[in-house]
Design an enzyme around this catalytic site. Structure first.
Site, short mmCIF file in Angstrom:
data_model
loop_
_atom_site.label_atom_id
_atom_site.label_comp_id
_atom_site.label_asym_id
_atom_site.label_seq_id
_atom_site.Cartn_x
_atom_site.Cartn_y
_atom_site.Cartn_z
N LEU A 204 -7.48 8.26 -5.07
CA LEU A 204 -7.60 8.38 -3.62
C LEU A 204 -6.25 8.55 -2.94
O LEU A 204 -6.11 9.37 -2.04
CB LEU A 204 -8.33 7.15 -3.07
CG LEU A 204 -9.84 7.12 -3.32
CD1 LEU A 204 -10.38 5.71 -3.13
CD2 LEU A 204 -10.56 8.08 -2.39
N ASP B 83 4.61 5.06 -5.62
CA ASP B 83 3.80 4.65 -6.76
C ASP B 83 4.67 3.86 -7.72
O ASP B 83 5.90 3.97 -7.70
CB ASP B 83 3.18 5.86 -7.47
CG ASP B 83 1.91 5.50 -8.23
OD1 ASP B 83 0.81 5.70 -7.67
OD2 ASP B 83 2.02 5.00 -9.36
N ASN C 223 -2.41 1.97 0.61
CA ASN C 223 -3.45 2.22 -0.38
C ASN C 223 -3.22 1.49 -1.71
O ASN C 223 -4.15 1.26 -2.46
CB ASN C 223 -3.52 3.74 -0.64
CG ASN C 223 -4.43 4.10 -1.79
OD1 ASN C 223 -5.65 3.99 -1.67
ND2 ASN C 223 -3.84 4.51 -2.90
N SER D 219 -12.45 -1.96 1.21
CA SER D 219 -13.38 -1.61 0.13
C SER D 219 -14.73 -2.24 0.41
O SER D 219 -14.80 -3.29 1.06
CB SER D 219 -12.85 -2.15 -1.21
OG SER D 219 -13.85 -2.10 -2.21
N TYR E 124 -9.94 -9.20 -5.84
CA TYR E 124 -10.00 -7.92 -5.13
C TYR E 124 -10.83 -8.06 -3.85
O TYR E 124 -10.43 -7.59 -2.78
CB TYR E 124 -10.60 -6.88 -6.06
CG TYR E 124 -10.68 -5.48 -5.49
CD1 TYR E 124 -9.53 -4.74 -5.25
CD2 TYR E 124 -11.92 -4.89 -5.21
CE1 TYR E 124 -9.60 -3.45 -4.74
CE2 TYR E 124 -12.00 -3.60 -4.72
CZ TYR E 124 -10.84 -2.88 -4.48
OH TYR E 124 -10.92 -1.61 -3.98
N SER E 125 -11.99 -8.72 -3.95
CA SER E 125 -12.83 -8.92 -2.77
C SER E 125 -12.10 -9.73 -1.70
O SER E 125 -12.17 -9.42 -0.51
CB SER E 125 -14.13 -9.63 -3.16
OG SER E 125 -14.92 -8.83 -4.00
N ALA E 126 -11.41 -10.79 -2.14
CA ALA E 126 -10.67 -11.62 -1.19
C ALA E 126 -9.60 -10.81 -0.48
O ALA E 126 -9.42 -10.92 0.74
CB ALA E 126 -10.03 -12.80 -1.93
N LYS F 64 -9.41 -7.44 -0.08
CA LYS F 64 -9.93 -6.38 0.78
C LYS F 64 -10.61 -6.92 2.03
O LYS F 64 -10.52 -6.33 3.11
CB LYS F 64 -10.89 -5.50 -0.02
CG LYS F 64 -10.20 -4.64 -1.07
CD LYS F 64 -9.13 -3.73 -0.47
CE LYS F 64 -8.62 -2.70 -1.45
NZ LYS F 64 -7.58 -1.82 -0.86
N ALA G 254 -15.65 6.61 -3.77
CA ALA G 254 -15.47 7.88 -4.46
C ALA G 254 -15.67 7.68 -5.95
O ALA G 254 -15.50 6.56 -6.47
CB ALA G 254 -14.08 8.46 -4.18
N ARG H 55 -11.95 6.67 -11.58
CA ARG H 55 -11.98 5.81 -12.76
C ARG H 55 -12.21 4.35 -12.39
O ARG H 55 -12.70 3.57 -13.20
CB ARG H 55 -10.66 5.95 -13.53
CG ARG H 55 -10.47 7.31 -14.16
CD ARG H 55 -9.16 7.40 -14.93
NE ARG H 55 -8.93 8.74 -15.43
CZ ARG H 55 -7.87 9.10 -16.13
NH1 ARG H 55 -6.94 8.19 -16.41
NH2 ARG H 55 -7.73 10.33 -16.56
#
Length: 300
Positions: A20, A39, A92, A145, A158-160, A162, A190, A193
């Site tokens: 993305l 990156d 991002n 997300s 990850y949930s925390a 985002k 999207a 991977r």
């Protein structure tokens, strides 16, 4: 019009080497913006830069892991020293360590939160300072997300991160309004991977990687390519979006959606205050408005 939509603007996209982030960077450059490609992987960052330049765009690579204030300042300095200013920050970048709660180590949690949440915080703060000095406003585009909006099995850290990013976006929108800085969060979906481990999606990801078209029914539920998400980033970065701030906007495939701000779904009163028995009666009599926290399959 798209090729001149952002002429004279300068953007930073963190985590722009793949997926993305790469699509965001390419779309911003195609719309006329100069882009700092950030990156961890120098090879993919340079490849992204070369691809943009080969198409007539302007870009430079800045290889560094987001999270620290030092790196955030470094990114802003690179944009201003290379292109003279900064107008757009797209946060991002972030690492993944998908594990259930019992298997998530301190190190896993810290890595994910530091890259996603702290990286968004430090890069957002550095960008706002540059916008304030320039006195011409700016655009912060944060990346949330569905995992931060609904339950996402095996993604504690990850949930925390985002979810916190979207909450932070709302506060920043309130704080930055007086300096003409808009702050919005996109909630992208999207076939990359990253989602290939979700049951049923691996074949679709392989389709995308082969360049094959996606079934329209799949696109309708919000699953397409990274390039389907990028136009929203470009539009939010433009002057046309000057009145849009504090929003969490879902985008993917053929679908754009709007997440609500958290609000009470209902409320009840009990004269003299609540006791344990009265609370028990409320819940056991189904008087409480309990929400479903689990998404349906492909519910983005």
């Amino acid at each position: 019009m798209e090729g001149t939509f952002l002429n004279g603007r300068v953007a930073i996209v963190t985590g722009a080497g793949r997926g993305l982030g790469r699509s965001y960077a390419h779309a911003l450059a195609a719309a006329g913006a100069a882009v700092v490609i950030n990156d961890l992987d120098g090879d993919v960052a340079e490849a992204c830069v070369e691809s943009i330049i080969s198409r007539g765009g302007r870009a430079v690579a800045e290889v560094a892991p987001v999270g620290s204030s030092r790196v955030a300042d470094q990114l802003v300095h690179r944009a201003r020293s290379e292109f003279g200013r900064l107008d757009i920050m797209v946060t991002n970048a972030g690492a993944l360590r998908d594990k259930t709660l019992r298997n998530t180590s301190d190190e896993d949690f810290d890595l994910v939160v530091n890259s996603h949440l702290r990286g968004t915080f430090t890069c957002g703060r550095a960008a706002v300072e540059a916008f304030r000095e320039q006195r011409e406003g700016g655009r912060l585009i944060l990346v949330g997300s569905p995992a931060g909006q609904r339950a996402s099995f095996g993604q504690t850290a990850y949930s925390a991160s985002k979810g916190a990013i979207v909450a932070m976006m709302r506060t920043w929108a309130a704080e930055c309004r007086k300096i003409d800085v808009t702050v919005n969060a996109i909630i992208p979906t999207a076939l990359t991977r990253m989602v290939a481990t979700i049951p049923g999606l691996a074949p679709l990801v392989e389709q995308v990687e082969r360049g094959e078209p996606i079934d329209p029914k799949i696109r309708r539920v919000g699953l397409g390519t990274p390039d389907d998400v990028a136009p929203l980033v470009v539009w939010l970065a433009s002057s046309r979006a000057a009145a849009v701030t504090g929003q969490a906007i879902a985008v993917g495939g053929d679908r754009i959606g709007f997440w609500t701000h958290p609000s009470e779904t209902g409320y009840h009163y009990h004269d003299g205050g609540w006791s344990v028995p009265s609370i028990d009666e409320l819940f056991t009599s189904s008087g409480a408005e309990l929400q479903d926290y689990m998404p349906s399959p492909l519910d983005f």
